[in-house]
Design an enzyme around this catalytic site. Structure first.
Site, mmCIF file in Angstrom:
data_model
loop_
_atom_site.group_PDB
_atom_site.id
_atom_site.type_symbol
_atom_site.label_atom_id
_atom_site.label_comp_id
_atom_site.label_asym_id
_atom_site.label_seq_id
_atom_site.Cartn_x
_atom_site.Cartn_y
_atom_site.Cartn_z
ATOM 1 N N LYS A 97 48.940 60.137 13.182
ATOM 2 C CA LYS A 97 50.401 60.127 13.335
ATOM 3 C C LYS A 97 51.042 59.078 12.442
ATOM 4 O O LYS A 97 51.985 59.361 11.719
ATOM 5 C CB LYS A 97 50.807 59.844 14.783
ATOM 6 N N ASP A 129 43.299 53.153 23.620
ATOM 7 C CA ASP A 129 43.497 54.281 22.724
ATOM 8 C C ASP A 129 44.817 54.036 21.990
ATOM 9 O O ASP A 129 45.874 53.973 22.624
ATOM 10 C CB ASP A 129 43.543 55.585 23.540
ATOM 11 N N TRP A 142 46.320 61.748 28.176
ATOM 12 C CA TRP A 142 46.143 62.758 27.129
ATOM 13 C C TRP A 142 45.167 63.827 27.633
ATOM 14 O O TRP A 142 44.122 63.484 28.196
ATOM 15 C CB TRP A 142 45.604 62.066 25.867
#
Ligand code: LMR
Length: 404
Positions: A246, A211, A130
């Site tokens: 999300k 993560d 990311w």
């Protein structure tokens, strides 16, 4: 002082989304930020979230501060969600969770904790990862290095390279892995590969930091949590940064958490005390509203069932678009890899790591007003039946085709 300050470059992800907003082309396509959109290109609030908000409003409540840690109910619900009720780490009292404003704050608090409490460690990121991982850890003053992760030719996990790099890690170094739906590649280790990774991390006494920002977007909550549960059984110590941006669509509510798994109760309490100091010196205490929604979605049977149904629908739509993208390119004779485009359909989560080179990405933006990350990452959520053909045509115009 301010006279000679040089302008910073735009953010690699949000900066592009802003450039898209400024583009006057009515046919423009936004494949930048990982934000779920429906077939009409909208990001509606989940019905389960709206129902939870109505309950919170009806209950009244107060705007007084939450504790630095957040509520106990939120922490307990997250721990059950991530580890599964009855996980040995939970029953042994080796787990503590702090409510953070989004997954980014969870990462930054973890980074601040590591930097102040464990001097000399290095943080290892996957290559690629990311785009905000490096800035977050670097901003906390931690040295950051990269591990091989992706076999770019085969669009697969570079397992041998990754295992070899992990096998020589100094004890105590931190390895940042994605719990599922690796961002940006969509390439996750298989269960057997996770077991291998967990074994070498345990053997090296490295600290995994997971993560978890896309739980439920690959195969479902339980399936997607299997890797982190396995790790929590294999290694004695673990950090988990979780986000509901999300999976619950709570992007602008900033709802996340940092979970500490330590070797025993006393160690857990000690680490938690340090984490809470980092929180107090950063944002002081978390915002309540989003955490209240998430707690209801996790704890109330009816709301939970409705949420999981909506999550399944999001997952199914992303899969459908992923397959249609691969098929549309195939139909145009475009081959994004030597092995064809099948890898696009295999990737998991919200992104397709297309293999498009930076020059092709630039051409898509310049000639077609199509915005994706310079790395070639496509947010599949931005693909819909209304723009799919135009997208495939544009990629065909910039990408190599197989010979007729
Ligand atoms: C992304 O990768 O697009 C998302 O995680 C949004 C963000 O914060 O970058």
């Amino acid at each position: 002082m301010f006279q000679d300050v040089a302008v910073a470059p735009p953010d690699a992800i949000f900066g592009l989304a802003e450039a898209y907003q400024r583009d006057p082309d009515p046919g423009k396509i936004n494949l930048t930020v990982g934000v779920y959109q429906d077939d009409a290109g909208r990001t509606p609030t989940l019905a389960a979230v709206c129902a939870a908000e109505r309950r919170l409003l009806a209950a009244g409540g107060s705007k007084t501060y939450l504790p630095i840690r957040g509520t106990a109910a939120y922490a307990a619900a997250i721990e059950r969600l991530l580890l599964g009720a009855g996980h040995p780490a939970l029953t042994e009292g080796r787990v503590a969770t702090v409510h953070t404003p989004g997954g980014t704050a969870a990462l930054r608090i973890a980074a601040d904790y590591l930097q102040t409490t464990h001097p000399g460690i290095t943080v290892w990121l996957t290559d690629p990862t990311w785009a905000n991982h490096r800035p977050v850890f670097a901003a906390a003053g931690l040295p950051v290095r990269e591990l091989p992760y992706l076999d770019r030719a085969e669009h697969r996990l570079a397992l041998d390279g990754l295992l070899a790099a992990l096998a020589v890690l100094p004890a105590g170094d931190v390895v940042v892995l994605h719990g599922c739906c690796h961002n940006p590649t969509g390439v996750d280790p298989s269960p057997a590969e996770w077991a291998q990774l967990a074994a070498v991390l345990a053997e090296r006494r490295a600290l995994p930091l997971l993560d978890v920002a896309y739980l439920g977007f690959a195969d479902g909550i339980e399936e997607d949590a299997a890797a982190l549960r396995l790790l929590a059984e294999t290694v004695p110590e673990l950090l988990i940064c979780n986000s509901f941006s999300k999976s619950m669509g709570l992007y602008n509510e900033r709802v996340g958490s940092l979970t500490v798994v330590a070797g025993g109760r006393a160690a857990t309490e000690a680490v938690l005390s340090r984490v809470l100091r980092a929180v107090r010196a950063s944002y002081s205490n978390p915002p309540a509203h989003g955490g209240g929604i998430a707690t209801l979605l996790l704890d109330d049977d009816e709301l939970r069932a409705d949420w999981l149904t909506e999550l399944a629908a999001m997952r199914a739509r992303l899969r459908r678009m992923r397959r249609r993208l691969a098929g549309g390119l195939e139909a145009r004779g475009v081959r994004l890899s030597a092995g064809g485009n099948e890898f696009l359909a295999r990737q998991r989560g919200m992104f397709s790591f297309s293999g498009l080179a930076a020059a092709q990405v630039a051409a898509l933006r310049r000639d077609h007003s199509i915005y994706l990350l310079e790395s070639g990452r496509i947010s599949v959520a931005g693909v819909n039946p209304g723009n799919l053909e135009r997208l495939c045509d544009a990629i065909a115009a910039v990408a190599p085709r197989s010979s007729p």
